[in-house]
Design a protein around this motif. Structure first.
Motif, PDB file in Angstrom:
ATOM      1  N   GLY A 124      15.168   6.781  20.166  1.00 36.47           N
ATOM      2  CA  GLY A 124      15.458   7.965  19.357  1.00 36.47           C
ATOM      3  C   GLY A 124      16.289   7.683  18.130  1.00 36.47           C
ATOM      4  N   GLU A 125      16.217   6.453  17.631  1.00 34.67           N
ATOM      5  CA  GLU A 125      16.991   6.089  16.452  1.00 34.67           C
ATOM      6  C   GLU A 125      16.077   5.470  15.395  1.00 34.67           C
ATOM      7  N   LEU A 126      16.272   5.863  14.146  1.00 34.02           N
ATOM      8  CA  LEU A 126      15.540   5.298  13.021  1.00 34.02           C
ATOM      9  C   LEU A 126      16.529   4.689  12.036  1.00 34.02           C
ATOM     10  N   ARG A 127      16.071   3.653  11.348  1.00 30.24           N
ATOM     11  CA  ARG A 127      16.844   3.099  10.238  1.00 30.24           C
ATOM     12  C   ARG A 127      15.859   2.742   9.128  1.00 30.24           C
ATOM     13  N   PRO A 128      16.311   2.654   7.897  1.00 24.52           N
ATOM     14  CA  PRO A 128      15.389   2.307   6.807  1.00 24.52           C
ATOM     15  C   PRO A 128      14.749   0.930   7.024  1.00 24.52           C
TER      16      PRO A 128
ATOM     17  N   VAL B  81       0.834  -1.201   0.000  1.00 20.08           N
ATOM     18  CA  VAL B  81       0.000   0.000   0.000  1.00 20.08           C
ATOM     19  C   VAL B  81       0.869   1.251   0.000  1.00 20.08           C
ATOM     20  N   LEU B  82       1.969   1.204   0.737  1.00 21.09           N
ATOM     21  CA  LEU B  82       2.862   2.361   0.850  1.00 21.09           C
ATOM     22  C   LEU B  82       4.041   2.247  -0.126  1.00 21.09           C
ATOM     23  N   GLY B  83       3.837   1.588  -1.225  1.00 21.47           N
ATOM     24  CA  GLY B  83       4.884   1.468  -2.227  1.00 21.47           C
ATOM     25  C   GLY B  83       5.362   2.836  -2.695  1.00 21.47           C
ATOM     26  N   GLY B  84       6.681   3.025  -2.686  1.00 19.08           N
ATOM     27  CA  GLY B  84       7.249   4.307  -3.081  1.00 19.08           C
ATOM     28  C   GLY B  84       7.468   5.268  -1.936  1.00 19.08           C
ATOM     29  N   TRP B  85       6.862   5.008  -0.767  1.00 25.13           N
ATOM     30  CA  TRP B  85       7.077   5.868   0.389  1.00 25.13           C
ATOM     31  C   TRP B  85       8.460   5.594   0.996  1.00 25.13           C
ATOM     32  N   ASP B  86       8.940   6.563   1.783  1.00 26.91           N
ATOM     33  CA  ASP B  86      10.186   6.429   2.524  1.00 26.91           C
ATOM     34  C   ASP B  86       9.827   5.962   3.935  1.00 26.91           C
ATOM     35  N   LEU B  87      10.228   4.742   4.299  1.00 25.52           N
ATOM     36  CA  LEU B  87       9.800   4.107   5.539  1.00 25.52           C
ATOM     37  C   LEU B  87      11.007   3.809   6.418  1.00 25.52           C
TER      38      LEU B  87
ATOM     39  N   ILE C   9       6.996   2.518  13.006  1.00 22.53           N
ATOM     40  CA  ILE C   9       7.519   2.844  11.678  1.00 22.53           C
ATOM     41  C   ILE C   9       7.094   4.254  11.296  1.00 22.53           C
ATOM     42  N   TRP C  10       8.054   5.080  10.928  1.00 22.78           N
ATOM     43  CA  TRP C  10       7.779   6.445  10.479  1.00 22.78           C
ATOM     44  C   TRP C  10       7.706   6.454   8.953  1.00 22.78           C
ATOM     45  N   CYS C  11       6.719   7.143   8.433  1.00 20.70           N
ATOM     46  CA  CYS C  11       6.429   7.089   7.002  1.00 20.70           C
ATOM     47  C   CYS C  11       6.316   8.501   6.424  1.00 20.70           C
TER      48      CYS C  11
END
Length: 207
Positions: free
Chosen positions: A80-84, A65-71, A98-100
């Motif tokens: 306080g850490e994010l990774r792809p 559904v979120l194809g093409g989004w940056d996740l 998950i941040w989108c």
């Protein structure tokens, strides 16, 4: 998590999310403060983000559904850490946040939360004894937007209630029927015995 480090938020509105998920063939629900507003039918306060709850077992469908989004996934959670979130990667517990955003250059728009399920039962990631049938996990707004049942959302807010959570609790409390109040009180007792919300949820005879 600091916006200075991780990027700023311009959260979508529930109707924007409904458009994104319009073709989803799996259950999803608006969560967080927006879920409470959908339950009461009015705006209560500003929002810094927008949460969407899905079941962990549907994560591959969410990616479609979120194809093409940056996740990006919070790993480890709450630090306080994010990774792809890499295409094809299956996120195991305890990863759930998950941040989108639509592109790496745009603000974060949706915070996706993964929750557990066993068969037809939703299982809280906070305590495995706290459960509900998946088909009782949500409600639908007058405009057709699915949102998390307020008693379930309040359970997640109860662990470390802030001023905004108290605002949400007081706004939706009059709308909770007896079974919802009893379920929420019992669930809170498992994670926070003595929580002040319990007294407001139960008649004296259940205390």
């Amino acid at each position: 998590m600091s916006a200075d480090v991780l990027g700023c938020w311009t959260p979508d509105r529930p109707e924007d999310v409904a458009a994104v998920f319009a073709k989803a063939d799996f259950p999803w629900w608006i969560a967080g403060g927006y879920a409470i507003e959908l339950a009461v039918g009015r705006e209560l306060r500003p929002h810094g983000d927008l949460d969407v709850l899905v079941l962990r077992r549907d994560q591959a469908l969410v990616r479609d559904v979120l194809g093409g989004w940056d996740l990006h996934v919070a790993d480890p959670p709450g630090q306080g850490e994010l990774r792809p979130w890499h295409p094809g990667e299956v996120l195991p517990p305890p990863l759930h946040d998950i941040w989108c955003r639509r592109t790496p250059e745009t603000p974060w728009a949706i915070q996706l939360m993964l929750d557990e399920a066993v068969g037809a039962q939703w299982v809280s990631r906070r305590h495995p004894a706290i459960r509900l049938p998946v088909d009782r996990l949500g409600r639908t707004s007058e405009s057709g937007i699915p949102y998390l049942a307020p008693e379930v959302q309040l359970f997640y807010k109860a662990k470390a209630a802030r001023d905004k959570d108290e605002t949400d609790f007081q706004a939706v409390l009059p709308l909770l029927d007896v079974p919802a109040r009893a379920w929420l009180a019992d669930a809170i007792k498992m994670i926070a015995p003595g929580h002040p919300w319990i007294r407001q949820l139960l008649p004296v005879s259940r205390m």
